[in-house]
Motif scaffolding. Structure first.
Motif, mmCIF file in Angstrom:
data_model
loop_
_atom_site.group_PDB
_atom_site.id
_atom_site.type_symbol
_atom_site.label_atom_id
_atom_site.label_comp_id
_atom_site.label_asym_id
_atom_site.label_seq_id
_atom_site.Cartn_x
_atom_site.Cartn_y
_atom_site.Cartn_z
ATOM 1 N N GLY A 85 0.710 -0.868 -0.093
ATOM 2 C CA GLY A 85 0.109 -0.698 0.128
ATOM 3 C C GLY A 85 0.987 1.405 -0.211
ATOM 4 O O GLY A 85 0.767 2.039 -0.857
ATOM 5 N N ALA A 114 1.413 3.934 -2.422
ATOM 6 C CA ALA A 114 1.042 5.570 -2.742
ATOM 7 C C ALA A 114 2.106 6.052 -3.377
ATOM 8 O O ALA A 114 1.807 7.693 -3.551
ATOM 9 C CB ALA A 114 0.371 5.853 -1.213
ATOM 10 N N PHE A 120 -1.324 2.592 2.337
ATOM 11 C CA PHE A 120 -1.281 3.797 1.649
ATOM 12 C C PHE A 120 -1.389 5.112 1.587
ATOM 13 O O PHE A 120 -1.543 5.982 2.148
ATOM 14 C CB PHE A 120 -2.405 3.656 0.519
ATOM 15 N N SER A 121 -2.754 5.362 3.119
ATOM 16 C CA SER A 121 -3.180 6.749 3.957
ATOM 17 C C SER A 121 -2.414 6.796 4.709
ATOM 18 O O SER A 121 -1.692 8.100 4.550
ATOM 19 C CB SER A 121 -4.545 5.961 4.657
ATOM 20 N N GLU A 155 0.986 6.523 3.651
ATOM 21 C CA GLU A 155 2.250 7.123 2.486
ATOM 22 C C GLU A 155 1.671 8.808 2.151
ATOM 23 O O GLU A 155 2.355 9.510 1.966
ATOM 24 C CB GLU A 155 2.537 6.111 1.542
ATOM 25 N N VAL A 156 0.315 8.064 1.828
ATOM 26 C CA VAL A 156 -0.123 9.840 1.502
ATOM 27 C C VAL A 156 -0.271 10.804 2.329
ATOM 28 O O VAL A 156 0.150 12.642 1.346
ATOM 29 C CB VAL A 156 -1.640 9.658 0.474
ATOM 30 N N SER A 182 3.333 11.909 2.466
ATOM 31 C CA SER A 182 3.856 13.185 1.461
ATOM 32 C C SER A 182 3.179 14.427 1.359
ATOM 33 O O SER A 182 3.331 15.119 0.717
ATOM 34 C CB SER A 182 3.949 12.145 0.077
ATOM 35 N N ARG A 183 1.419 14.188 1.375
ATOM 36 C CA ARG A 183 0.727 15.201 1.845
ATOM 37 C C ARG A 183 1.992 16.685 2.726
ATOM 38 O O ARG A 183 1.809 17.918 2.292
ATOM 39 C CB ARG A 183 -0.319 15.329 1.836
#
Lengths: 380, 75
Positions: free
Chosen positions: A114, A118, A320-321, A323-324, A327-328
């Motif tokens: 995940g 991302a 995934f969440s 990592e998002v 990076s945001r």
């Protein structure tokens, strides 16, 4: 330059994952021995913990193989590994809360996949590797272990049908201690090495070690102790499900189930075919129930099967969440926010778990199906 | 499908597991059966004692082989 604080964070998080791995998987080796009374609960988790530690020192053959061939190494940066670990830990805790024996390997692989998705998109994942090394074995393992345990259990009961019940129970309890020990040893070897591999990956990605470095001794010791401590604390909720919830277990059956688990795990890891200890152990216990002709609680089996299917994608969603988010927000702030969320969620799960505590005292209580009045066959 | 996994390795795992995983508990069970005392007389012929311990010895050998397979495993 090396980001030292992030590297330390990743290493510590990896050890925490190793701890949840031990604690989640105590059941694989010891659930049947605890259920049949071959070992007292506290003695069982202590024995399993010691053997997990010993197992971690026995071999380094599979260290560093967990992520290779499944995600592209270049995309596994420190922050991606951290997000992946967050997914693995969180999913291990959620399934522990519900007492579900799900695979720790799937949790960590799902988390990493995940996080890589991302960070790098679909090209960061080696899909053929994911299917061949993870998905196919996940289907084959429980079935193979179940069939082996079924035949073994049938043979054991056939051969000893004339032996008086008490004498038989006593001797098979001794056998069970041996077979459960083998499962613990194999678990320590397989699973502690997975974390060693992740830490090695992080140390190399962080520039602290050269590309071709071997696993440093302190990593081996730390991983062995983390998995041993987790095992000793014992995931009683999962132990209860596997030992009491699936089938009623007698000691000859326990011996057959554990031997099947140990053999399937050792043979497959020897032939380079990685299997999840959890899938193997659950399949064995179910098979042994069928082999003895006792009733399998299919509602529990169904819940477990759902957990198996969901583990990989669910951990991937968390990874995934995370990592998002990282990076945001960017850099250190991103890592910190994910850390705070992970610690907060884990604490919430522990607090919730205390409300309906399962421990070494009530682990063997009679299994009561969750209330579903209709469609239950009358007990005679 | 063969690009995804090694079907030969898979088959080997299943066959070897079946042979060992079912026979070891069976040998242990033979040991238990051999050592069981006969209900009416409460005695046991010497040959059964020997056979029983031979079965358990075989199981111990299997365990040692298992440990050996962990130690010498190469990735």
């Amino acid at each position: 330059m090396t980001d030292v604080p992030l590297l330390v964070l990743v290493v510590v998080t990896a050890l925490v994952f190793d701890f949840t791995n031990g604690f989640h998987d105590t059941a694989n080796a010891m659930a049947t021995s605890i259920a049949t009374g071959a070992l007292r609960p506290k003695a069982a988790v202590l024995l399993s913990a010691v053997l997990n530690v010993v197992g971690a020192f026995l071999s380094l053959a599979v260290a560093a193989t967990i992520a290779s061939g499944i995600v592209e190494q270049d995309d596994a940066t420190l922050s991606v590994v951290f997000a992946g670990l967050a997914g693995g830990i969180l999913w291990n805790l959620v399934t522990w809360y519900f007492g579900l024996p799900s695979s720790s390997s799937h949790a960590i692989i799902g988390g990493l996949v995940g996080a890589v998705l991302a960070a790098a998109g679909p090209s960061g994942v080696i899909w053929a590797g994911l299917i061949g090394k993870v998905v196919v074995p996940a289907v084959v393992a429980p079935v193979a272990a179940g069939v082996v345990a079924l035949i073994g259990t049938w043979l054991v009961y056939r051969i000893t049908r004339d032996v008086p019940g008490r004498e038989r129970t006593q001797e098979f309890r001794w056998g069970q201690i041996g077979s459960a020990s083998m499962v613990s040893l194999a678990h320590g070897t397989n699973d502690a090495q997975k974390t060693m591999g992740i830490i090695l990956l992080a140390l190399i990605a962080g520039g602290a070690l050269p590309d071709d470095a071997a696993v440093p001794t302190w990593v081996i010791i730390a991983c062995a102790l983390a998995i041993g401590l987790g095992t000793y604390l014992g995931g009683w909720r999962v132990i209860r499900t596997l030992g009491k919830g699936l089938v009623d277990i007698e000691s000859p059956q326990g011996l057959a189930a554990e031997t099947s688990s140990a053999v399937v795990i050792l043979v497959s890891s020897n032939l380079g075919f990685p299997l999840s200890t959890t899938h193997v152990a659950s399949g064995s216990i179910m098979g042994s129930g069928v082999g003895r002709g006792s009733q399998v609680r299919w509602s529990t089996a169904r819940r477990m099967a759902v957990a198996w299917l969901v583990t990989l994608p669910a951990a991937a969603v968390v990874g995934f969440s995370a990592e998002v988010l990282q990076s945001r927000l960017g850099g250190t702030l991103g890592n910190l926010v994910v850390l705070v969320l992970l610690v907060g969620a884990s604490t919430a799960i522990f607090v919730a778990a205390r409300r309906s505590s399962v421990n070494h005292e009530n682990v063997n209580e009679e299994w009561a199906e969750p209330a579903r009045p209709a469609r239950r066959p009358a007990t005679v | 499908m063969s690009e995804y996994f090694d079907a030969g390795a898979l088959l080997r795992v299943v066959v070897v597991s079946l042979l060992l995983g079912a026979s070891i508990p069976a040998i242990f069970a033979l040991g238990v059966r051999a050592l069981a005392t006969d209900a009416p007389s409460g005695t046991r012929p010497v040959i059964r004692t020997v056979a029983g311990f031979a079965c358990f010895a075989l199981v111990v050998v299997a365990v040692l082989l298992g440990i050996y397979s962990i130690v010498k495993a190469k990735g």
